[in-house]
Motif scaffolding. Structure first.
Motif, PDB file in Angstrom:
ATOM      1  N   ARG B  15      12.721  -3.776   2.405  1.00  0.00           N
ATOM      2  CA  ARG B  15      12.768  -5.364   2.671  1.00  0.00           C
ATOM      3  C   ARG B  15      11.738  -6.339   1.885  1.00  0.00           C
ATOM      4  NH1 ARG B  15      13.306  -4.251   7.994  1.00  0.00           N
ATOM      5  NH2 ARG B  15      11.232  -5.227   8.382  1.00  0.00           N
ATOM      6  N   ILE B  16      10.724  -5.747   1.994  1.00  0.00           N
ATOM      7  CA  ILE B  16       9.273  -6.462   1.387  1.00  0.00           C
ATOM      8  C   ILE B  16       9.639  -6.654   0.089  1.00  0.00           C
ATOM      9  CG2 ILE B  16       6.742  -6.178   1.003  1.00  0.00           C
ATOM     10  CD1 ILE B  16       6.500  -4.614   3.555  1.00  0.00           C
ATOM     11  N   LEU B  17       9.913  -5.526  -0.839  1.00  0.00           N
ATOM     12  CA  LEU B  17       9.999  -5.694  -2.188  1.00  0.00           C
ATOM     13  C   LEU B  17      11.131  -6.171  -2.529  1.00  0.00           C
ATOM     14  CD1 LEU B  17       8.365  -2.279  -3.226  1.00  0.00           C
ATOM     15  CD2 LEU B  17       7.139  -4.488  -2.888  1.00  0.00           C
ATOM     16  N   SER B  18      12.214  -5.842  -2.067  1.00  0.00           N
ATOM     17  CA  SER B  18      13.525  -6.645  -2.502  1.00  0.00           C
ATOM     18  C   SER B  18      13.488  -8.217  -2.641  1.00  0.00           C
ATOM     19  CB  SER B  18      14.922  -6.271  -1.891  1.00  0.00           C
ATOM     20  OG  SER B  18      14.887  -6.146  -0.523  1.00  0.00           O
ATOM     21  N   THR B 100      -2.887   2.830   2.136  1.00  0.00           N
ATOM     22  CA  THR B 100      -2.942   3.466   3.539  1.00  0.00           C
ATOM     23  C   THR B 100      -2.016   2.802   4.559  1.00  0.00           C
ATOM     24  OG1 THR B 100      -5.089   4.174   3.005  1.00  0.00           O
ATOM     25  CG2 THR B 100      -4.419   4.487   5.361  1.00  0.00           C
ATOM     26  N   LYS B 101      -1.212   3.230   5.362  1.00  0.00           N
ATOM     27  CA  LYS B 101      -0.327   2.511   6.164  1.00  0.00           C
ATOM     28  C   LYS B 101      -1.157   2.523   7.411  1.00  0.00           C
ATOM     29  CE  LYS B 101       3.730   5.313   5.093  1.00  0.00           C
ATOM     30  NZ  LYS B 101       4.513   6.453   5.166  1.00  0.00           N
ATOM     31  N   PRO B 102      -0.953   1.542   8.309  1.00  0.00           N
ATOM     32  CA  PRO B 102      -0.107   0.364   8.287  1.00  0.00           C
ATOM     33  C   PRO B 102      -0.519  -0.530   6.797  1.00  0.00           C
ATOM     34  CG  PRO B 102      -1.430  -0.114  10.179  1.00  0.00           C
ATOM     35  CD  PRO B 102      -1.884   1.238   9.474  1.00  0.00           C
ATOM     36  N   ILE B 103       0.546  -1.337   6.586  1.00  0.00           N
ATOM     37  CA  ILE B 103       0.257  -2.339   5.536  1.00  0.00           C
ATOM     38  C   ILE B 103       0.670  -3.749   5.941  1.00  0.00           C
ATOM     39  CG2 ILE B 103       0.746  -0.589   3.560  1.00  0.00           C
ATOM     40  CD1 ILE B 103       3.890  -2.210   3.645  1.00  0.00           C
ATOM     41  N   ARG B 107      -0.055  -8.491   1.175  1.00  0.00           N
ATOM     42  CA  ARG B 107      -1.009  -7.736   0.607  1.00  0.00           C
ATOM     43  C   ARG B 107      -0.392  -6.719  -0.221  1.00  0.00           C
ATOM     44  NH1 ARG B 107      -3.956  -6.519  -2.014  1.00  0.00           N
ATOM     45  NH2 ARG B 107      -6.059  -5.724  -2.084  1.00  0.00           N
ATOM     46  N   PHE B 108       0.422  -5.977   0.508  1.00  0.00           N
ATOM     47  CA  PHE B 108       0.909  -4.788  -0.147  1.00  0.00           C
ATOM     48  C   PHE B 108       1.863  -5.360  -1.542  1.00  0.00           C
ATOM     49  CE2 PHE B 108       4.785  -1.985  -0.329  1.00  0.00           C
ATOM     50  CZ  PHE B 108       4.011  -0.788  -0.815  1.00  0.00           C
ATOM     51  N   ALA B 109       2.532  -6.364  -1.291  1.00  0.00           N
ATOM     52  CA  ALA B 109       3.706  -6.794  -2.497  1.00  0.00           C
ATOM     53  C   ALA B 109       2.763  -7.254  -3.455  1.00  0.00           C
ATOM     54  CB  ALA B 109       4.355  -7.918  -1.978  1.00  0.00           C
ATOM     55  N   VAL B 112       1.669  -3.877  -5.459  1.00  0.00           N
ATOM     56  CA  VAL B 112       2.763  -3.460  -6.081  1.00  0.00           C
ATOM     57  C   VAL B 112       2.867  -4.183  -7.036  1.00  0.00           C
ATOM     58  CG1 VAL B 112       5.206  -3.146  -6.034  1.00  0.00           C
ATOM     59  CG2 VAL B 112       3.992  -2.247  -3.845  1.00  0.00           C
ATOM     60  N   GLU B 113       2.887  -5.347  -7.393  1.00  0.00           N
ATOM     61  CA  GLU B 113       3.131  -6.267  -8.616  1.00  0.00           C
ATOM     62  C   GLU B 113       2.101  -5.854  -9.567  1.00  0.00           C
ATOM     63  OE1 GLU B 113       4.201  -9.981  -6.761  1.00  0.00           O
ATOM     64  OE2 GLU B 113       6.407  -9.163  -6.509  1.00  0.00           O
ATOM     65  N   TRP B 114       0.777  -5.848  -8.895  1.00  0.00           N
ATOM     66  CA  TRP B 114      -0.298  -5.250  -9.933  1.00  0.00           C
ATOM     67  C   TRP B 114      -0.082  -4.042 -10.520  1.00  0.00           C
ATOM     68  CZ3 TRP B 114      -3.979  -1.430  -7.832  1.00  0.00           C
ATOM     69  CH2 TRP B 114      -4.720  -0.981  -8.893  1.00  0.00           C
ATOM     70  N   LEU B 115       0.466  -3.048  -9.701  1.00  0.00           N
ATOM     71  CA  LEU B 115       0.702  -1.652 -10.385  1.00  0.00           C
ATOM     72  C   LEU B 115       1.735  -1.993 -11.530  1.00  0.00           C
ATOM     73  CD1 LEU B 115       0.469   0.583  -7.188  1.00  0.00           C
ATOM     74  CD2 LEU B 115      -1.122   0.504  -9.055  1.00  0.00           C
ATOM     75  N   LEU B 116       2.855  -2.702 -11.167  1.00  0.00           N
ATOM     76  CA  LEU B 116       3.864  -2.810 -11.985  1.00  0.00           C
ATOM     77  C   LEU B 116       3.501  -3.315 -13.347  1.00  0.00           C
ATOM     78  CD1 LEU B 116       6.781  -3.739  -9.523  1.00  0.00           C
ATOM     79  CD2 LEU B 116       6.708  -1.738 -11.090  1.00  0.00           C
ATOM     80  N   ARG B 117       2.653  -4.495 -13.195  1.00  0.00           N
ATOM     81  CA  ARG B 117       2.186  -5.169 -14.475  1.00  0.00           C
ATOM     82  C   ARG B 117       0.962  -4.389 -15.215  1.00  0.00           C
ATOM     83  NH1 ARG B 117       0.770  -9.227 -11.370  1.00  0.00           N
ATOM     84  NH2 ARG B 117      -1.255  -8.471 -11.297  1.00  0.00           N
ATOM     85  N   ASN B 118       0.013  -3.979 -14.642  1.00  0.00           N
ATOM     86  CA  ASN B 118      -1.047  -3.153 -15.092  1.00  0.00           C
ATOM     87  C   ASN B 118      -1.419  -1.888 -14.473  1.00  0.00           C
ATOM     88  OD1 ASN B 118      -1.436  -6.330 -15.572  1.00  0.00           O
ATOM     89  ND2 ASN B 118      -2.736  -5.475 -17.092  1.00  0.00           N
ATOM     90  N   PRO B 119      -0.802  -0.988 -14.657  1.00  0.00           N
ATOM     91  CA  PRO B 119      -1.038   0.404 -13.852  1.00  0.00           C
ATOM     92  C   PRO B 119      -2.584   0.663 -14.437  1.00  0.00           C
ATOM     93  CG  PRO B 119       0.735   0.527 -15.309  1.00  0.00           C
ATOM     94  CD  PRO B 119       0.395  -0.809 -15.345  1.00  0.00           C
TER      95      PRO B 119
END
Lengths: 240, 123
Positions: B15-18, B100-103, B107-109, B112-119
């Motif tokens: 849900r968060i990412l879609s 680490t959960k809970p997220i 912030r998490f989204a 994730v976008e940072w990891l997708l852009r510049n791992p």
């Protein structure tokens, strides 16, 4: 009146550069600062100040061949340092690592701040450097091996009952850097400062003059002064 | 791709990412994850650690050691919050990041976008 161990789980992140330059900046502001090069196997602090060979050294103190008074070198009215020996035979001496705590306690009595440049890794010499301090400042580069190293320092500090003061991200500015907010999330520590990657730091190593003195307007020098401000806020009560 | 044996977590992350325009693939265990990895070639794998069958650590190692999938960014997403677990994931299993959960959803989204852009890189 506080002893801070500057540590990193991984070598080569620029710990000694941060230590030397913080020492210079804070001493120039009038704080009495003592630096101790506790990187027993790879001391470089002396080289950063242009001293290739100094005698006697921390190794002489730890082997019982010199007193604290003998090994403390005055670099300015408010900055002193205990350098290590870069000679191989110094390493062959029997060193009593527990004496490091005695030395930093002694220095603490006449200093506002004692900065202990720790060896990398998690061996006995690193443990001795952590034990010889109340606070630990973790230096890392914004990459994964460095983060893993910083996590190991946290584990060590916790085992030794020491408090982590915060984190310094050194050599930043690369496209694939881990951003400070992500470092804070994974390490659960505050990033007290970031220091940009700066070729003038390397020049200053050759010159034997810390970058904050040799190139005071360079990006790294500016960042280190900002880091010093943050450290003062965290550590040292305002001067009257 | 999100790999977790808890349906609620899969639904939450999806849900968060879609909502931010990402296509999310889900897998409930290591075997399903490995099969879907080859078929779907995701840009990022988010892995729970404690799962039946292959653990997140084991699965991460397999992904990072296989020539076909070694360049895929892998992040752990787990309730295990000890530094020792993080070191094990980053060093021994070759993970690229650790959540680490809970997220916190926003912030998490962003992360994730940072990891997708510049791992992040290994030095």
């Amino acid at each position: 009146m506080v002893r801070v161990c500057i540590a990193s789980g991984k070598g080569g992140v620029g710990k000694s550069v941060i230590c030397a330059n913080l020492g210079v900046v804070l001493s120039e502001r009038g704080y009495r600062v003592s630096l101790v090069d506790a990187d027993i196997e790879g001391p470089t602090l002396g080289l950063l100040f242009g001293y290739e060979h100094t005698q006697p050294t921390l190794h002489d103190y730890l082997s019982g061949n010199a007193s604290a008074g003998d090994v403390v070198k005055s670099l300015s009215p408010t900055l002193s340092a205990v350098f290590g020996s870069v000679q191989l035979n110094a390493l062959l001496k029997e060193l009593e690592l527990e004496r490091l705590s005695e030395l930093t306690s002694m220095l603490e009595q006449s200093s506002d701040l004692v900065l202990v440049d720790s060896p990398p890794g998690l061996e006995e010499d690193t443990k001795a450097a952590v034990r010889a301090s109340e606070e630990v400042l973790v230096v890392l580069n914004p990459d994964i091996p460095s983060v893993a190293g910083a996590l190991k320092v946290r584990i060590l500090a916790r085992r030794e009952g020491r408090h982590i003061l915060g984190v310094v991200a050194n050599r930043t500015g690369g496209e694939y850097d881990i951003p400070p907010e992500e470092l804070e999330a994974i390490l659960e520590e505050e990033v007290l400062g970031t220091v940009r990657d700066d070729p003038l730091v390397r020049s200053s190593l050759v010159e034997g003059i810390p970058v904050v003195s040799a190139h005071p307007e360079s990006p790294a020098a500016v960042d280190i002064r900002r880091l010093a401000d943050r450290l003062v806020e965290k550590l040292i009560p305002p001067r009257r | 791709m999100v790999v977790d044996d808890e349906e609620d977590i899969l639904n939450l992350i999806e849900r968060i990412l879609s909502r931010r325009g990402h296509r999310v693939i889900t897998a409930r265990d290591g075997r399903e994850a490995l099969r879907k990895l080859k078929e779907e070639r995701p840009d990022l794998v988010l892995l729970d650690i404690m799962m039946p069958g292959l653990s997140g650590y084991q699965l991460c190692k397999i992904i990072k050691q296989s020539r076909e999938t070694s360049s895929t960014t892998v992040a752990m997403l787990t309730v295990k919050s000890d530094d020792e677990d993080k070191v094990r994931a980053l060093e021994d299993s070759g993970a690229d990041w650790y959540f680490t959960k809970p997220i916190d959803a926003k912030r998490f989204a962003r992360s994730v976008e940072w990891l997708l852009r510049n791992p992040p890189r290994r030095g």
